[in-house]
Scaffold this motif. Structure first.
Motif, short mmCIF file in Angstrom:
data_model
loop_
_atom_site.label_atom_id
_atom_site.label_comp_id
_atom_site.label_asym_id
_atom_site.label_seq_id
_atom_site.Cartn_x
_atom_site.Cartn_y
_atom_site.Cartn_z
N SER A 123 -13.44 3.48 -8.77
CA SER A 123 -13.01 2.23 -8.13
C SER A 123 -13.86 1.96 -6.90
CB SER A 123 -11.53 2.33 -7.73
OG SER A 123 -11.39 3.01 -6.49
N ASN A 124 -13.58 0.83 -6.26
CA ASN A 124 -14.29 0.49 -5.02
C ASN A 124 -13.52 0.92 -3.77
OD1 ASN A 124 -12.17 -1.33 -5.11
ND2 ASN A 124 -13.43 -3.17 -4.97
N LEU A 125 -12.43 1.67 -3.94
CA LEU A 125 -11.58 2.03 -2.81
C LEU A 125 -12.28 3.00 -1.85
CD1 LEU A 125 -8.88 2.03 -1.31
CD2 LEU A 125 -8.08 3.80 -2.89
N VAL A 156 0.86 -1.17 0.00
CA VAL A 156 0.00 0.00 0.00
C VAL A 156 0.90 1.23 0.00
CG1 VAL A 156 -1.72 1.33 1.30
CG2 VAL A 156 -1.89 -1.17 1.17
N THR A 193 -2.54 -0.48 -4.15
CA THR A 193 -3.27 0.79 -4.19
C THR A 193 -2.37 1.93 -3.74
OG1 THR A 193 -5.40 1.83 -3.67
CG2 THR A 193 -4.21 0.83 -1.84
N LEU A 230 -6.91 -1.36 6.11
CA LEU A 230 -6.51 -1.64 4.74
C LEU A 230 -5.19 -2.39 4.67
CD1 LEU A 230 -6.92 -1.21 1.65
CD2 LEU A 230 -5.72 0.99 1.93
N THR A 240 -15.30 1.64 0.17
CA THR A 240 -14.87 0.63 1.14
C THR A 240 -14.23 1.28 2.36
OG1 THR A 240 -14.52 -0.97 -0.63
CG2 THR A 240 -13.48 -1.45 1.47
N VAL A 256 -4.48 1.28 -8.76
CA VAL A 256 -5.68 1.97 -8.25
C VAL A 256 -5.18 3.09 -7.34
CG1 VAL A 256 -7.82 1.76 -6.95
CG2 VAL A 256 -7.06 -0.11 -8.43
N THR A 314 -8.53 -6.15 -1.91
CA THR A 314 -7.70 -5.61 -2.97
C THR A 314 -8.52 -4.62 -3.79
OG1 THR A 314 -6.38 -7.63 -3.11
CG2 THR A 314 -6.31 -6.14 -5.00
N PRO A 315 -8.20 -3.33 -3.72
CA PRO A 315 -8.95 -2.35 -4.48
C PRO A 315 -8.92 -2.67 -5.98
CG PRO A 315 -7.58 -1.27 -2.85
CD PRO A 315 -7.16 -2.70 -2.87
N LEU A 360 -2.85 5.86 -2.02
CA LEU A 360 -3.61 6.98 -1.51
C LEU A 360 -2.69 8.19 -1.46
CD1 LEU A 360 -5.80 5.78 1.53
CD2 LEU A 360 -6.61 6.75 -0.62
#
Length: 422
Positions: free
Chosen positions: A327-329, A218, A300, A407, A332, A365, A413-414, A302
């Motif tokens: 995305s689904n990040l 990450v 991912t 996370l 979530t 992502v 997993t994003p 951020l």
């Protein structure tokens, strides 16, 4: 630090300070030669004379040559020379711009969307965009007496966030361009000198504890640079960049402190503070080509960008995520307690305007956490510590500590949603 300009000694000092903080938090080095600093070779560009624009009308009329400071100003350029056919677009249709790839777009219409539409046009494939200047004649003349600056670029010429060539036109020049037919050829050039330079990232790594997940990384990132010393505004020439992006750097360092103090997470965590974001994502582009782990192992990213002030478009103590729907990040993390919502400024295309985009273009992502409410201190010397809202910063960062801890210890997993990957 004199605004921590790209490739300056002050940027290096800032990176070195961040490296010392990472070491104090128990984060291992992941830069060059066993250290925290990652050095990226640059080409530094200096404008040596006024730029010009040559126009060849498509209707066979006589060639036109525009003079810098009289007919146009440079708002932002990443190329020393570019050419393309004229395409006129109305700013009122900025949400659905049909840009011809490689065109030089002239944004028409007397609306406050012109600047937004110019950025949207270059993000949609235009080589450049032009807008009618909203400056007073006196301000236009004053700016025209100073040569423009060009951003540095990587020696490797690796693509970063892309090209952003935007010119402002005088009233007369805008009127002339409005009367020319689409397809007229425009050619911008500016004389320059080049020299070698360096920009610096600070990179640390916390190795995952789970043998089954330690090859899932990450990436938590922000940019440590800003605009350095520039054109004085009200007598102040230091572009401090407190919100942009000392605030995001603070968030990454706080996450490093918390994660470094607790049990090692199951996944590997990389902390990267990038140089030269303001020059087009140069530090992150170099990191992308020289990551501490294979890029395919970064599940991912951020990025934290401008969280130092609250955005009135969202609830108090809330931050937003660029490209929320991609995305689904974001959903979530929000489900696990983050005060995180969708970007309330989709017309600004912030998803493509920070270091995350450099990684996203390679499939990671990668999205940006922010609460920039389009305040008037953006890219001005007044973006200083006096204007930060520390209560908001504290609440925003705190709301993300638990979700990020989840996370880096989860099996989630994003993934890009259909059509979300850039």
């Amino acid at each position: 630090m004199q605004g921590r300009g790209s490739g300056t000694h002050d940027e290096l000092v800032a990176a070195t300070y961040i490296a010392a903080e990472l070491r104090a938090y128990g984060i291992a080095p992941a830069g060059d030669d066993g250290g925290y600093i990652q050095s990226a070779p640059l080409v530094k560009v200096k404008v040596t004379g006024p730029p010009t624009v040559d126009i060849t009308p498509a209707n066979g009329a006589a060639k036109i040559t525009w003079t810098y400071g009289t007919d146009f100003l440079v708002d932002h350029v990443t190329h020393t020379e570019f050419s393309g056919p004229l395409q006129k677009l109305d700013a009122a249709n900025s949400t659905n711009l049909k840009v011809t790839p490689g065109a030089i777009v002239f944004v028409t219409g007397n609306t406050d969307k012109n600047s937004h539409s110019a950025f949207a046009a270059v993000n949609a494939g235009a080589i450049a965009a032009m807008i009618a200047s909203d400056k007073s004649p006196a301000d236009f003349d004053a700016r025209g007496k100073r040569l423009p600056t060009l951003p540095n670029r990587l020696q490797s010429n690796s693509g970063a966030m892309g090209s952003h060539n935007i010119l402002e036109l005088s009233v007369d020049a805008a009127r002339t361009l409005a009367q020319l037919p689409d397809g007229s050829q425009l050619h911008f050039r500016t004389p320059v000198e080049e020299e070698k330079g360096v920009t610096w990232n600070a990179v640390g790594i916390l190795q995952g504890s789970d043998p089954r997940q330690q090859h899932e990384a990450v990436l938590l990132s922000a940019h440590l640079d800003h605009l350095g010393v520039g054109r004085p505004v009200n007598g102040d020439s230091i572009y401090n960049g407190a919100d942009d992006d000392a605030s995001g750097t603070t968030a990454v360092l706080e996450l490093a402190r918390v994660l470094g103090a607790g049990p090692r997470p199951r996944r590997t965590v990389i902390f990267a503070l990038f140089g030269s974001e303001e020059s087009g994502g140069l530090g992150s582009a170099y990191f992308r080509e020289h990551p501490p782990v294979p890029l395919t192992e970064i599940v991912t990213n951020l990025e934290f960008e401008m969280i130092g002030r609250a955005d009135s478009k969202v609830k108090a103590d809330t931050v937003w995520l660029t490209g929320w729907e991609r995305s689904n990040l974001g959903p979530t993390l929000a489900a696990h307690g983050a005060n995180l919502v969708a970007d309330p400024h989709p017309e600004q295309n912030f998803f493509a305007r920070s270091d995350n985009y450099v990684l996203a273009k390679k499939g990671v992502v990668a999205q940006t956490v922010s609460s920039y409410g389009l305040h008037a201190d953006y890219h001005r010397p007044s973006d200083d510590i006096a204007h930060l809202d520390f209560k908001h910063m504290d609440a925003a960062i705190e709301s993300l500590l638990g979700p990020v801890e989840w996370l880096v210890n989860s099996t989630f997993t994003p993934a890009w949603n259909q059509g979300g990957k850039p």
